[in-house]
Design an enzyme around this catalytic site. Sequence first.
Site, PDB file in Angstrom:
ATOM      1  N   TYR A   1       0.836  -1.203   0.000  1.00 61.25           N
ATOM      2  CA  TYR A   1       0.000   0.000   0.000  1.00 61.25           C
ATOM      3  C   TYR A   1       0.870   1.252   0.000  1.00 61.25           C
ATOM      4  CZ  TYR A   1       1.262   0.478   4.909  1.00 61.25           C
ATOM      5  OH  TYR A   1       1.975   0.630   6.075  1.00 61.25           O
TER       6      TYR A   1
ATOM      7  N   PHE B   1       2.712   9.731   3.419  1.00 59.24           N
ATOM      8  CA  PHE B   1       3.042   9.560   4.827  1.00 59.24           C
ATOM      9  C   PHE B   1       3.397   8.119   5.175  1.00 59.24           C
ATOM     10  CE2 PHE B   1      -1.587   9.222   4.485  1.00 59.24           C
ATOM     11  CZ  PHE B   1      -1.835   8.012   5.111  1.00 59.24           C
TER      12      PHE B   1
ATOM     13  N   TYR C   1      -8.397   8.401  11.609  1.00 60.38           N
ATOM     14  CA  TYR C   1      -7.865   8.664  12.949  1.00 60.38           C
ATOM     15  C   TYR C   1      -8.665   9.696  13.727  1.00 60.38           C
ATOM     16  CZ  TYR C   1      -3.994   5.852  11.375  1.00 60.38           C
ATOM     17  OH  TYR C   1      -3.231   4.809  10.899  1.00 60.38           O
TER      18      TYR C   1
ATOM     19  N   PHE D   1      -5.407   5.923  -0.026  1.00 60.37           N
ATOM     20  CA  PHE D   1      -4.557   4.737  -0.042  1.00 60.37           C
ATOM     21  C   PHE D   1      -4.688   4.001  -1.373  1.00 60.37           C
ATOM     22  CE2 PHE D   1      -5.185   5.193   4.547  1.00 60.37           C
ATOM     23  CZ  PHE D   1      -3.908   4.963   5.040  1.00 60.37           C
TER      24      PHE D   1
END
Length: 230
Positions: free
Chosen positions: A149, A159, A203, A216
């Site tokens: 990924y 990130f 998150y 993603f």
Amino acid sequence: MKPLTLLATACALTLLAAPAVAAEPPKMDEASSMSYALGYQVGRDLAGTEVRNDALLQGLKDGQAGTNARLNPEEMQAAIAALETRINEQRVKAQAEAAQKAAAAGAAFLADNARREGVKTTASGLQYEMIAPGTGRTPTVNDSVTVHYRGTLVDGTEFDSSYKRGEPATFPVGGVIAGWTEALQLMQEGAKYQLVIPPALAYGDRGPLAGQVLVFDVELLGVSTGAPTQ
């Protein structure tokens, strides 16, 4: 926040005069490099906080000379506490402003992405696009998966990436953020999907990715029953 003695030293070093004409800076020796790095970090920490350069430099000189401080211990402690409070207030303000910008950018990205051909949106708000179909098994919440990924923010900032680490990741389907858990159960082994995950399925308001819409690219390599073996 770093100890104030180090902070004052680093900040004072940034007061050195610069050449009037811009030129390529000379190569720093080890001591200069360490001093500059500390000064730069402190400058970032103090951004937006008023600092009186003359008083700062005087404090550095007095400390180096070992002379009596111009503030008594109680005044010194109160001044340091006030500085820490101002820095924390500035940091909270900056984080709130960044969160507002991230929320606006994320909402716009989700709205635009939802209109793209091939993108589907689930009842939870998860958006996904099948890039390549799979032909193997579809995992359940009790299974484990092996995936490659790449994760980015809506502005393209990367990130995380298993590709860059050079090896896929293996984890339980039910042990990751909600957007991943839902998306993995839509995929078959061999499939490649792009996921766009809103903050509520990522998150939320926690951690460095708080409030961010996450993108993603996911490749489901394999599915196994139960928790992954260590």
